[in-house]
Design a protein around this motif. Structure first.
Motif: not given
Lengths: 286, 332
Positions: B300, A122-123, B156, A216-217, A219, A126-127, A212-213, A231, A235, A130, A209-210
């Motif tokens: 990050i 996950l990190p 998830p 949400i961020l 990205l 995200i990296l 969605i994650t 979603i 939000n 970004v 799942g990823m």
């Protein structure tokens, strides 16, 4: 076809899963008949509760939740499917190469694979997103998810190949003069493919799942409807605090149905393929 | 001596390889994208207008220094490592000039606390329930538990956490919605109990999610072991059910579970990050979320590097404790 019939007859989990998946695909195909464009906004009154006109209500951006959901599921399934296709193809090549080669090559490859398995994805995900922010469209996302989901599966495929290599029928084939390529193609692949199918579903679920994650961020491409971006916008416009639950409920419930259905199909498939339960079933039906 | 050579040294070598590959990947990725990384980072930084020009200049210098853009790629790579060895992850861009390592240090106890408690609980709970369910699969009660876990497992992490937030903080506000604790950090009872109260919901979500996987795995392993000859003999010999489950079944399914724990730590950690983001729990995951929100690339990058090294080390510790459990490794 006979296998499908068999599964349908004997397996409650498979029946339930298959019916839901069928419904999901029906929903997806409806998106082609949608009265609105996928990215169109402000086409219906904002923030309407579910009614006869808009059966799942409308969003704060003036979109019909039902039709938006059909697009969202289509896009999410496409991203996850493509990610699985990319990731698993490389994983199969890597795993079987490592398994068949053995020796030093196998050792080196496995220590690299083990490293990537331990590294939290996950990190890293995200990296990367970004850095390429804005440049990550649906295809890019699928590619990225695919590349990050190579290593665990390749390890499982390798151990499958290793166990197939030691089976008696492999030795029989070798001693009767069959060449290596034919052994792999005709003797091993019939065992390997069903295992691969059942296993691919876990990659599919991970990719959903990823997606969605990351959405949400904020990205990935937020203008395209996916389960995640639905979603995100829910939000963003405070759907929870302002009691507009339907905006979030549709993608949340939809995603739960999708993942559980695919998972049920995959577990019943692998249970069906397991030789031990197969024998039991044959004994029971006779 | 033999143990050291045949088991411990290869594990430590694997740790070195993992850290080396992980750090190299984080070095290469930002350099794959064309353009000047300093300008790109600055332009995406939202808080730039509010800083005074001198601060911007020093920020620019810090960035150029951080990326180490002087010299060849190889020189840059060497410098990257040198800085990491000194424990220097550079300054945070959104909270300039606070060092990234300080922000991580602040979040670390929360994440480690949440992660270790929930991993220990879910691990024992999953193995206990899974073994019992696998040993007596015909019982209605275990079948219900089995179906429940099978339906929870594929959901998830974010979705499940979101549902829990909606139900327990919003409709039935039993738990506090956000944060890690209330009040000032003191050693008083109220502060400690508020830590506990705040962690209950995030920990529960994490436990539910990871127990499901552990349960499914334990049940599958138990089904194989329960059909084996030695369990059959034990049953014929009339040993009590608890004795069989504890000493014949669990002991033999334990080893793959420990191996898997080491390998799955990375995935559990990723799950914990998502949970922290949903519950605004003040750990590393939440810092990461803030970093994404404020386009703080340095934060990050720092968290990514830190979590790679941290998880690899945690997996090494699990691996090194393996000989304590498996006599075959010890006496080889």
């Amino acid at each position: 076809m006979k296998i499908l019939k068999d599964l349908f007859k004997h397996h409650l989990a498979f029946r339930a899963g298959a019916v839901i998946v069928l419904l999901v695909f029906l929903l997806v195909s409806l998106s082609f008949f949608s009265p609105y464009e996928a990215t169109e906004r402000r086409v219906v009154p904002k923030n309407q509760a579910p009614s006869l006109n808009h059966i799942l209500g409308t969003t704060a951006l003036g979109q019909d939740v039902f039709w938006l959901l059909t697009f969202a599921i289509r896009n999410s399934l496409m991203v996850a499917g493509l990610a699985v296709l990319i990731g698993r193809s490389i994983a199969v090549l890597l795993g079987s190469f490592s398994g068949y080669m053995g020796g030093g090559v196998d050792k080196v490859l496995q220590s690299i694979v083990d490293s990537f398995i331990v590294i939290p994805r996950l990190p890293l995900l995200i990296l990367i997103s970004v850095i390429v922010k804005g440049g990550l469209n649906l295809w890019g996302l699928a590619l990225l998810l695919g590349f990050l989901d190579i290593f665990w599966p390749s390890k499982r495929y390798r151990s499958q190949i290793l166990s197939l290599r030691e089976r008696e029928f492999t030795y029989t084939a070798v001693f009767s003069g069959m060449n290596t390529f034919n052994i792999i193609l005709k003797e091993h692949f019939p065992f390997f493919i069903p295992y691969l199918l059942a296993d691919a579903v876990s990659g599919f679920l991970w990719a959903i799942g990823m997606e969605i994650t990351l959405a949400i961020l904020g990205l990935c491409d937020l203008t395209r409807p996916t389960i995640g971006t639905m979603i995100y916008w829910g939000n963003y416009y405070q759907a929870l605090l302002s009691q507009r639950l339907w905006v979030l409920a549709a993608p949340v419930i939809g995603s739960i149905f999708i993942v559980v259905a695919f998972y049920l199909i995959s577990t019943s498939l692998s249970e069906y393929l397991d030789p031990r339960t197969r024998l039991k079933r044959l004994g029971a039906s006779q | 001596m033999n143990l050291l050579k045949s088991y411990l040294l290869p594990r430590i070598a694997q740790w070195v390889i993992t850290v080396f590959i992980g750090i190299t990947v984080t070095f290469i990725i930002p350099r794959l994208i064309p353009g000047d990384p300093v300008e790109r980072t600055l332009s995406s930084l939202g808080s730039l207008q509010t800083l005074d020009p001198r601060a911007v200049e020093s920020l620019k210098e810090a960035l150029a220094d951080l990326y180490g853009l002087d010299g060849t790629q190889f020189d840059q790579y060497i410098n990257f490592w040198k800085r990491l060895f000194k424990g220097d992850l550079g300054p945070s861009l959104s909270a300039f000039p606070t060092p990234v390592i300080e922000i991580i240090a602040k979040g670390l106890p929360w994440t480690v606390g949440l992660l270790t408690t929930s991993t220990l609980i879910s691990w024992s709970l999953g193995i206990a329930l899974g073994t019992l369910a696998g040993y007596s699969p015909k019982r209605l009660w275990w079948q219900i538990v089995d179906k429940a876990f099978i339906s929870i497992y594929p959901i998830p992490h974010y979705i499940l956490a979101l549902i829990l937030v909606m139900v327990f903080s919003y409709y039935f506000p039993i738990f506090p919605l956000v944060g890690g604790a209330s009040g000032k950090p003191t050693l008083s009872w109220t502060y400690i109990s508020s830590i506990f109260e705040h962690s209950l919901l995030p920990a529960t979500s994490l436990i539910v999610l990871s127990t499901a996987f552990r349960f499914i795995m334990a049940k599958a392993l138990t089904t194989t072991v329960a059909g084996s000859d030695y369990v059959g003999y034990a049953e014929t010999a009339g040993l009590s059910k608890w004795r069989i489950v504890l000493f014949y079944v669990i002991q033999n399914t334990m080893l793959p579970q420990v191996t898997d724990l080491g390998l799955s730590l990375g995935a559990v950690f990723s799950g914990a990050l998502i949970i922290e983001i949903v519950f605004s729990y003040p750990g590393i995951g939440y810092s990461l979320y803030m970093g994404v929100f404020q386009a703080d690339f340095n934060l990050i990058l720092g968290i990514t590097i830190f979590s790679i090294v941290g998880i690899a080390t945690a997996a090494l510790i699990v691996d090194l404790s393996y000989p304590l459990l498996d006599p075959r490794v010890r006496y080889k």
